[in-house]
Structure formats: C-alpha cells, structure tokens
Design a protein around this motif. Structure first.
Motif, PDB file in Angstrom:
ATOM      1  N   GLN A  25      33.222 -12.318   9.103  1.00  0.00           N
ATOM      2  CA  GLN A  25      34.097 -12.272  10.170  1.00  0.00           C
ATOM      3  C   GLN A  25      34.336 -13.715  10.342  1.00  0.00           C
ATOM      4  O   GLN A  25      35.352 -14.124  10.944  1.00  0.00           O
ATOM      5  CB  GLN A  25      33.260 -11.631  11.381  1.00  0.00           C
ATOM      6  CG  GLN A  25      33.080  -9.999  11.215  1.00  0.00           C
ATOM      7  CD  GLN A  25      32.262  -9.727  12.484  1.00  0.00           C
ATOM      8  OE1 GLN A  25      31.336 -10.362  12.580  1.00  0.00           O
ATOM      9  NE2 GLN A  25      32.428  -8.367  12.783  1.00  0.00           N
ATOM     10  N   LEU A  26      33.380 -14.699  10.140  1.00  0.00           N
ATOM     11  CA  LEU A  26      33.892 -16.100  10.496  1.00  0.00           C
ATOM     12  C   LEU A  26      34.863 -16.372   9.403  1.00  0.00           C
ATOM     13  O   LEU A  26      35.941 -17.071   9.524  1.00  0.00           O
ATOM     14  CB  LEU A  26      32.616 -17.079  10.243  1.00  0.00           C
ATOM     15  CG  LEU A  26      32.801 -18.344  10.463  1.00  0.00           C
ATOM     16  CD1 LEU A  26      33.558 -18.704  11.947  1.00  0.00           C
ATOM     17  CD2 LEU A  26      31.453 -19.208  10.623  1.00  0.00           C
ATOM     18  N   PHE A  27      34.669 -15.992   8.077  1.00  0.00           N
ATOM     19  CA  PHE A  27      35.824 -16.310   7.076  1.00  0.00           C
ATOM     20  C   PHE A  27      37.016 -15.771   7.405  1.00  0.00           C
ATOM     21  O   PHE A  27      38.043 -16.427   7.360  1.00  0.00           O
ATOM     22  CB  PHE A  27      35.116 -15.695   6.003  1.00  0.00           C
ATOM     23  CG  PHE A  27      36.068 -15.997   4.364  1.00  0.00           C
ATOM     24  CD1 PHE A  27      35.656 -17.372   3.936  1.00  0.00           C
ATOM     25  CD2 PHE A  27      37.044 -15.336   3.876  1.00  0.00           C
ATOM     26  CE1 PHE A  27      36.443 -17.747   2.597  1.00  0.00           C
ATOM     27  CE2 PHE A  27      37.715 -15.770   2.769  1.00  0.00           C
ATOM     28  CZ  PHE A  27      37.545 -17.009   2.360  1.00  0.00           C
ATOM     29  N   ARG A  28      36.942 -14.443   7.801  1.00  0.00           N
ATOM     30  CA  ARG A  28      38.287 -14.250   8.304  1.00  0.00           C
ATOM     31  C   ARG A  28      39.088 -14.848   9.360  1.00  0.00           C
ATOM     32  O   ARG A  28      40.264 -15.194   9.638  1.00  0.00           O
ATOM     33  CB  ARG A  28      38.497 -12.696   8.728  1.00  0.00           C
ATOM     34  CG  ARG A  28      38.137 -11.760   7.553  1.00  0.00           C
ATOM     35  CD  ARG A  28      38.204 -10.227   8.185  1.00  0.00           C
ATOM     36  NE  ARG A  28      37.811  -9.328   7.039  1.00  0.00           N
ATOM     37  CZ  ARG A  28      38.728  -8.644   6.161  1.00  0.00           C
ATOM     38  NH1 ARG A  28      40.112  -8.954   6.680  1.00  0.00           N
ATOM     39  NH2 ARG A  28      38.543  -7.845   5.349  1.00  0.00           N
ATOM     40  N   LEU A  29      38.089 -15.307  10.332  1.00  0.00           N
ATOM     41  CA  LEU A  29      38.504 -15.959  11.608  1.00  0.00           C
ATOM     42  C   LEU A  29      39.031 -17.298  11.207  1.00  0.00           C
ATOM     43  O   LEU A  29      40.044 -17.887  11.587  1.00  0.00           O
ATOM     44  CB  LEU A  29      37.401 -16.223  12.614  1.00  0.00           C
ATOM     45  CG  LEU A  29      37.741 -16.713  14.057  1.00  0.00           C
ATOM     46  CD1 LEU A  29      38.724 -15.854  14.545  1.00  0.00           C
ATOM     47  CD2 LEU A  29      36.502 -17.194  14.963  1.00  0.00           C
ATOM     48  N   LEU A  30      38.513 -17.919   9.988  1.00  0.00           N
ATOM     49  CA  LEU A  30      39.100 -19.253   9.683  1.00  0.00           C
ATOM     50  C   LEU A  30      40.424 -19.109   8.943  1.00  0.00           C
ATOM     51  O   LEU A  30      41.144 -20.171   8.910  1.00  0.00           O
ATOM     52  CB  LEU A  30      38.008 -19.760   8.537  1.00  0.00           C
ATOM     53  CG  LEU A  30      36.793 -20.501   9.209  1.00  0.00           C
ATOM     54  CD1 LEU A  30      35.514 -20.681   8.178  1.00  0.00           C
ATOM     55  CD2 LEU A  30      37.137 -21.664   9.804  1.00  0.00           C
ATOM     56  N   GLY A  31      40.708 -17.779   8.719  1.00  0.00           N
ATOM     57  CA  GLY A  31      42.158 -17.603   8.351  1.00  0.00           C
ATOM     58  C   GLY A  31      43.153 -17.703   9.327  1.00  0.00           C
ATOM     59  O   GLY A  31      44.227 -17.741   8.860  1.00  0.00           O
ATOM     60  N   GLN A  32      42.935 -18.048  10.655  1.00  0.00           N
ATOM     61  CA  GLN A  32      43.727 -18.337  11.481  1.00  0.00           C
ATOM     62  C   GLN A  32      43.912 -19.634  12.216  1.00  0.00           C
ATOM     63  O   GLN A  32      44.372 -19.764  13.243  1.00  0.00           O
ATOM     64  CB  GLN A  32      43.434 -17.289  12.627  1.00  0.00           C
ATOM     65  CG  GLN A  32      43.115 -15.866  12.220  1.00  0.00           C
ATOM     66  CD  GLN A  32      42.957 -14.907  13.680  1.00  0.00           C
ATOM     67  OE1 GLN A  32      43.229 -15.183  14.784  1.00  0.00           O
ATOM     68  NE2 GLN A  32      42.068 -13.901  13.317  1.00  0.00           N
ATOM     69  N   VAL A  33      43.189 -20.368  11.501  1.00  0.00           N
ATOM     70  CA  VAL A  33      43.291 -22.080  12.075  1.00  0.00           C
ATOM     71  C   VAL A  33      44.727 -22.558  12.055  1.00  0.00           C
ATOM     72  O   VAL A  33      45.368 -21.907  11.125  1.00  0.00           O
ATOM     73  CB  VAL A  33      42.111 -22.775  11.274  1.00  0.00           C
ATOM     74  CG1 VAL A  33      40.795 -22.476  11.312  1.00  0.00           C
ATOM     75  CG2 VAL A  33      42.732 -23.157   9.664  1.00  0.00           C
TER      76      VAL A  33
END
Lengths: 194, 186
Positions: free
Chosen positions: A5-13
């Motif tokens: 989930q954190l890896f996916r969230l980093l896709g929105q930086v």
C-alpha cells in the motif's frame, strides 16, 4: 498500511520529484571536464547515453509543463533573485571541494552543494520558520558550538558531524556533510558565511 | 516529436499519437514495468495497455507532463498485473523485497485505506521528500518509485551495494520517524 500500500501511495508523489529522479544521471566532476578535452568527449558520451537510456525520461521542451519544485541556477545571484533574499555564502570550503550545483526547492529553500568527487557538503537556507536540514534521523551524538555569531547544533554518530543547524537572523540554515566533518571544519565554514 | 504535438494528435484522434508515444516513451515505460513485472512478455503487454489507456484518457485529459503521466499509468497497470499474477501464484520479481523494505516504515498490517488518511500520509511523504537533500531524494525514489535494483543504484551512484543498502536503510528509518513525529499512525 502494508508495504504494498505504501509502494502504491508513492506512485502519487509530486510529478516534479519523479521528473527530477527520472532525469538524474551519474554526476560528472565539472573541473575535470573543463581541464580535459578527453573528458569533454566523455560528457558527450554521457549525454548521449542519457538520451538513449531506458530509465531516463526523454527530453521535452513543449513549454506546457508545470513548474518543477526543484530549479537549478547558474549563479548565486540568480539563486538569490529566485529566493527573494540575498543567500549568504561561505568564502571558505574544505580543500578540494568545488561547486556541484545551486538550486531552489519551491523557491522556499535554497540548496547549494559542493563536492570533492567522493564526499559532499550540502548547504541549505530558508527564510521560513522551520528546520531545513531534512535530517530526521536519531543521532547518538549532539554538540553545540559557537560559530559566526550563532549557536550551532551539531549531530553525528561518532564518525564526524553530519548535520549542523543554526539560525542567522531571520534565516534558518543547515549543513549536511557526507562523510561527516570535524567540528572545526564546520565551524570554519559557518564562520566564513557572509 | 514534442509532447504538445503528441497531445495534439490524441486530441485530433489520430492513431499516429500512439506510434509517436511508443517511439518516445516505450523505453522509459518499459523500464518501469520491467522492474515491477520482471518478465519481458508481461512488460510488453503492460506498455501496450498503457498506450490504450492513454488513448482512452486523452481527451478529455491533457497531462502537463506527458512522460511522468505515462510512467505513473504504467506503474499502476504493472502493479495491478503483478497483483493478478500473484493471485495465480506466479508473482515473482523483486517487488516482494521492495514491499518488505517499505514495511519498516509502516505498521505492516493491510488496512482499509481511507481517502483522508491516504491524503494526509501522502502530504507527509511529500514534506519528507521535499526536505531531503536532492541526492537522497533521488535515491529513495529510484528505489521505491522506479523499483531500481540495489546493483543498478550502486552503478548509478558509483557506490558499493553495501553503501546503497545502508543509505536506503537510513532513509527508511528517517521516514518512519518522520511519520511518527507527524502523528501519522499507519
């Protein structure tokens, strides 16, 4: 939250951070380039490789891009103009350290980096209210020294001091050294800042 | 071809848009997909999916940074494809290692992600990244956005794999401490 989930969230930086990381290439020491015609050929090769490497975004100058939070400047004057205040600069550096880059982040933090080819010293200045070091690590050693008329907090872990933070008037300043430097070196650098 | 000209082709619904996008961005998007999927055939299909999604999204969208936009699209599609493949017990690649590293920064428990919490966490991560020196920020994103291997990062930075691992470990610890200090419990 788990790792995925954190890896996916980093896709929105922010796109600017992605673009910065996508365009980065292996740094080339400028001094050597200027001194050697052979090195110029290396630069040309490096640029060519940069344009054709699959992990590097191709260049684009379509003029419709949003402003990148990280902007590079050629001179200290340009940096000061972008920041809206005169960025105080040191007139002394440790031996063999040369300017690597001048940049601003969202025009709120001025960042200047010097390198000796292996190590680096990053100097940050902001007129904002916060600590600008970006060093969130828990260090085992802390020390306060007086330098340049300011109380400077040094942080480290026994192998030299890696972070120095201080306030100069309205400005918040920080030095980040890799590898760590002695207190004397950082003190001399800070004392030379005008 | 410049991005604005490629975007114009999309808006004119001309199929050359896909050919030009493929020519300019295929290597970049393939690199992102390959790092996640670790399979050439899946990567090619994923990049083709990206072009199809781009064709369907533009118009009405008009990305201000076409390359970054396509890269993010590829990353999401590759992750979905990897997840589906994992369900078929053929996940593979280095992604589980990346997830495991990132779990040091969070609770490690898969929870229902609330929009507000996600936004707060994302904003905190942005602040964290913004305050990092450029070199560290790039290293963090090359690993945890682009999925570059430790070996590749070492080659890129001219450092040993041990040095890269140590630097990433420190960055993960810093992010974990930062999120805690910000009161973000994830």
């Amino acid at each position: 939250m788990n790792g995925e989930q954190l890896f996916r969230l980093l896709g929105q930086v922010d796109d600017g951070w992605i673009e910065e990381a996508a365009h980065v290439r292996r740094p080339v020491p400028w001094r050597k380039l200027l001194l050697s015609a052979a090195a110029c050929l290396c630069l040309a090769a490096a640029l060519y490789a940069g344009l054709t490497r699959p992990d590097v975004l191709p260049p684009d100058d379509d003029g419709v891009q949003v402003v990148n939070p990280v902007e590079r400047w050629e001179t200290a004057e340009e940096l000061s103009q972008a920041m809206g205040f005169s960025v105080p600069l040191p007139d002394w550096l440790p031996e063999d350290y040369d300017l690597e880059y001048l940049s601003s982040i969202s025009r709120q933090i001025a960042e200047i980096c010097w390198s000796d080819g292996t190590g680096s010293i990053v100097y940050r200045v902001s007129a904002g209210p916060d600590d600008v070091s970006g060093d969130y690590a828990q260090h085992s050693q802390t020390m306060e020294i007086q330098a340049g008329g300011s109380t400077v907090t040094l942080l480290g872990d026994g192998e030299g001091w890696v972070t120095a933070t201080w306030t100069a008037g309205e400005l918040h300043c920080a030095l980040l050294a890799q590898p760590g430097q002695t207190a004397e070196t950082l003190s001399a650098l800070i004392a030379s800042i005008q | 071809m410049e991005d604005r000209d490629i975007l114009a082709l999309y808006w004119q619904r001309r199929e050359e848009a896909i050919r030009e996008t493929d020519q300019k961005y295929s290597p970049y998007c393939s690199h992102i997909a390959m790092n996640i999927l670790a399979d050439r055939e899946d990567t090619e299909e994923c990049v083709s999916d990206t072009w199809l999604h781009a064709w369907n999204a533009i118009p009405p969208q008009r990305p201000s940074r076409l390359g970054v936009w396509l890269g993010k699209l590829t990353r999401n599609l590759a992750l979905d494809r990897w997840r589906a493949r994992t369900a078929e017990k053929r996940g593979g690649g280095e992604l589980p290692v990346l997830f495991s590293e990132l779990e040091e920064c969070v609770s490690g428990e898969a929870g229902v992600e609330q929009t507000l919490e996600k936004r707060q966490t994302l904003e905190a991560i942005q602040r964290f990244l913004g305050a990092l020196p450029r070199e560290k920020r790039v290293l963090f994103l090359r690993r945890y956005y682009f999925g570059d291997s430790i070996e590749e990062l070492g080659r890129r930075a001219g450092r040993s794999q041990g040095q890269v691992k140590s630097a990433l470990f420190r960055l993960r610890s810093q992010l974990r401490d930062f999120l805690r200090e910000e009161g973000i419990l994830i």
